[in-house]
Write a protein that holds these residues in place. Structure first.
Motif, PDB file in Angstrom:
ATOM      1  N   THR A 137      58.082  10.478  70.885  1.00 39.60           N
ATOM      2  CA  THR A 137      59.287  10.426  70.186  1.00 39.60           C
ATOM      3  C   THR A 137      60.521   9.962  71.184  1.00 39.60           C
ATOM      4  OG1 THR A 137      58.642  12.013  68.678  1.00 39.60           O
ATOM      5  CG2 THR A 137      61.007  11.414  68.802  1.00 39.60           C
ATOM      6  N   GLY A 138      60.549  10.685  72.358  1.00 42.63           N
ATOM      7  CA  GLY A 138      61.398  10.385  73.540  1.00 42.63           C
ATOM      8  C   GLY A 138      61.523   8.930  74.017  1.00 42.63           C
ATOM      9  N   SER A 139      60.011   8.585  74.427  1.00 46.12           N
ATOM     10  CA  SER A 139      59.998   7.311  75.145  1.00 46.12           C
ATOM     11  C   SER A 139      60.420   6.118  74.097  1.00 46.12           C
ATOM     12  CB  SER A 139      58.676   7.143  75.686  1.00 46.12           C
ATOM     13  OG  SER A 139      57.737   7.378  74.581  1.00 46.12           O
ATOM     14  N   MET A 140      59.822   6.367  72.926  1.00 52.27           N
ATOM     15  CA  MET A 140      60.257   5.372  71.890  1.00 52.27           C
ATOM     16  C   MET A 140      61.771   5.208  71.661  1.00 52.27           C
ATOM     17  SD  MET A 140      57.291   3.678  71.573  1.00 52.27           S
ATOM     18  CE  MET A 140      57.786   2.713  70.129  1.00 52.27           C
ATOM     19  N   PRO A 144      67.017  10.681  84.124  1.00 51.52           N
ATOM     20  CA  PRO A 144      65.454  10.349  84.523  1.00 51.52           C
ATOM     21  C   PRO A 144      65.561   9.057  83.883  1.00 51.52           C
ATOM     22  CG  PRO A 144      65.422  12.452  83.252  1.00 51.52           C
ATOM     23  CD  PRO A 144      67.005  11.823  83.387  1.00 51.52           C
ATOM     24  N   VAL A 145      64.239   8.473  84.352  1.00 52.80           N
ATOM     25  CA  VAL A 145      63.842   7.098  83.779  1.00 52.80           C
ATOM     26  C   VAL A 145      62.730   7.294  82.570  1.00 52.80           C
ATOM     27  CG1 VAL A 145      63.136   4.652  83.930  1.00 52.80           C
ATOM     28  CG2 VAL A 145      64.925   5.843  85.688  1.00 52.80           C
ATOM     29  N   TRP A 146      62.796   6.755  81.291  1.00 50.12           N
ATOM     30  CA  TRP A 146      61.666   6.918  80.228  1.00 50.12           C
ATOM     31  C   TRP A 146      61.423   5.553  79.874  1.00 50.12           C
ATOM     32  CZ3 TRP A 146      62.783  11.597  76.491  1.00 50.12           C
ATOM     33  CH2 TRP A 146      62.819  12.557  77.286  1.00 50.12           C
ATOM     34  N   PHE A 147      60.427   4.954  80.118  1.00 51.88           N
ATOM     35  CA  PHE A 147      60.095   3.545  79.647  1.00 51.88           C
ATOM     36  C   PHE A 147      61.201   2.634  80.306  1.00 51.88           C
ATOM     37  CE2 PHE A 147      56.705   5.469  77.469  1.00 51.88           C
ATOM     38  CZ  PHE A 147      55.948   4.422  77.195  1.00 51.88           C
ATOM     39  N   TRP A 148      61.337   2.814  81.454  1.00 50.19           N
ATOM     40  CA  TRP A 148      62.323   1.776  82.356  1.00 50.19           C
ATOM     41  C   TRP A 148      63.663   1.796  81.836  1.00 50.19           C
ATOM     42  CZ3 TRP A 148      57.342   0.656  80.897  1.00 50.19           C
ATOM     43  CH2 TRP A 148      56.245   0.430  82.093  1.00 50.19           C
ATOM     44  N   LYS A 149      64.197   2.920  80.958  1.00 48.64           N
ATOM     45  CA  LYS A 149      65.443   2.914  80.499  1.00 48.64           C
ATOM     46  C   LYS A 149      66.080   4.131  80.688  1.00 48.64           C
ATOM     47  CE  LYS A 149      64.798  -1.046  77.217  1.00 48.64           C
ATOM     48  NZ  LYS A 149      65.376  -1.611  76.015  1.00 48.64           N
ATOM     49  N   THR A 190      66.510   8.723  88.469  1.00 46.83           N
ATOM     50  CA  THR A 190      65.167   9.273  89.171  1.00 46.83           C
ATOM     51  C   THR A 190      64.086   8.682  88.560  1.00 46.83           C
ATOM     52  OG1 THR A 190      65.246  11.431  88.080  1.00 46.83           O
ATOM     53  CG2 THR A 190      66.541  11.328  90.054  1.00 46.83           C
ATOM     54  N   CYS A 191      63.174   8.317  89.329  1.00 43.75           N
ATOM     55  CA  CYS A 191      62.026   7.718  88.460  1.00 43.75           C
ATOM     56  C   CYS A 191      60.653   7.812  89.359  1.00 43.75           C
ATOM     57  CB  CYS A 191      62.241   6.066  88.119  1.00 43.75           C
ATOM     58  SG  CYS A 191      62.637   5.274  89.519  1.00 43.75           S
ATOM     59  N   GLY A 192      59.408   7.332  88.740  1.00 40.43           N
ATOM     60  CA  GLY A 192      58.133   7.266  89.581  1.00 40.43           C
ATOM     61  C   GLY A 192      58.098   6.165  90.519  1.00 40.43           C
ATOM     62  N   SER A 193      58.521   5.000  89.891  1.00 40.78           N
ATOM     63  CA  SER A 193      58.685   3.933  90.698  1.00 40.78           C
ATOM     64  C   SER A 193      59.751   2.742  90.593  1.00 40.78           C
ATOM     65  CB  SER A 193      57.224   3.073  90.717  1.00 40.78           C
ATOM     66  OG  SER A 193      56.916   2.747  89.576  1.00 40.78           O
ATOM     67  N   LYS A 194      59.933   2.370  89.102  1.00 39.88           N
ATOM     68  CA  LYS A 194      61.040   1.342  89.122  1.00 39.88           C
ATOM     69  C   LYS A 194      61.806   2.075  87.789  1.00 39.88           C
ATOM     70  CE  LYS A 194      57.981  -2.254  90.537  1.00 39.88           C
ATOM     71  NZ  LYS A 194      57.914  -3.813  90.455  1.00 39.88           N
ATOM     72  N   ALA A 195      63.017   1.832  88.129  1.00 40.59           N
ATOM     73  CA  ALA A 195      64.281   1.985  87.024  1.00 40.59           C
ATOM     74  C   ALA A 195      64.508   0.980  85.724  1.00 40.59           C
ATOM     75  CB  ALA A 195      65.462   2.390  87.733  1.00 40.59           C
TER      76      ALA A 195
END
Length: 166
Positions: free
Chosen positions: A51-54, A82-87, A112-117
């Motif tokens: 749900t959150g990422s969508m 945080p960044v979820w699905f680049w957003k 904050t993100c794993g690799s790309k924002a």
């Protein structure tokens, strides 16, 4: 001669605690009020991913607590997500919607993100511009950046410079 004390509002959403850790480092170095924004309906590991990422991909906003964030007495706003699905997360979008009295204020943003924002910072800038807030600093922190600490120090330095406390 006297020093003018600038009030900083540090607003953040943190799902895993990483963004909270950065916000706390900023507060420890610069002072200010920490305002943690949480969804009215909390996410768990499954709903954050589904749900959150969508919702993040569609740039939707969650109802949040606190439901209103009054910036009338703030001189500088710091917003972390945080960044979820680049957003931006739906919670951060909800936090920006909850801002009041931000017209003419300045903001420093961090993600904050794993690799790309991805589109995270531009989404926040656009939403803040609609609130009359000018973004004066943008920072993306990967996991490695947070561990190494140099980029976290850059965010702290940007906040200090914005309030005239180098």
């Amino acid at each position: 001669m006297f020093a003018i004390i600038m009030k900083i509002s540090i607003i953040f959403h943190s799902y895993s605690g990483i963004t909270r850790g950065v916000a706390e480092k900023i507060q420890a170095a610069c002072g200010g009020d920490l305002i943690e924004v949480k969804p009215k309906t909390p996410y768990n590991k499954i709903t954050a991913y589904t749900t959150g990422s969508m919702r993040a991909r569609r740039e939707e906003a969650d109802p949040v607590e606190p439901g209103e964030i009054d910036l009338a007495s703030a001189d500088l706003i710091v917003i972390g997500t945080p960044v979820w699905f680049w957003k931006t997360t739906p919670v951060t979008n909800g936090a920006i919607n909850a801002l009041r009295n931000g017209e003419g204020k300045k903001a420093v943003l961090f993600a904050t993100c794993g690799s790309k924002a991805g589109e995270t910072i531009p989404i926040m800038k656009k939403a803040l511009a609609r609130k009359g807030v000018t973004v004066i600093g943008e920072h993306v922190l990967t996991r490695r950046d947070i561990i190494e600490g140099k980029k976290v120090a850059e965010v702290v330095d940007a906040v200090k410079a914005a309030v005239g406390n180098p």
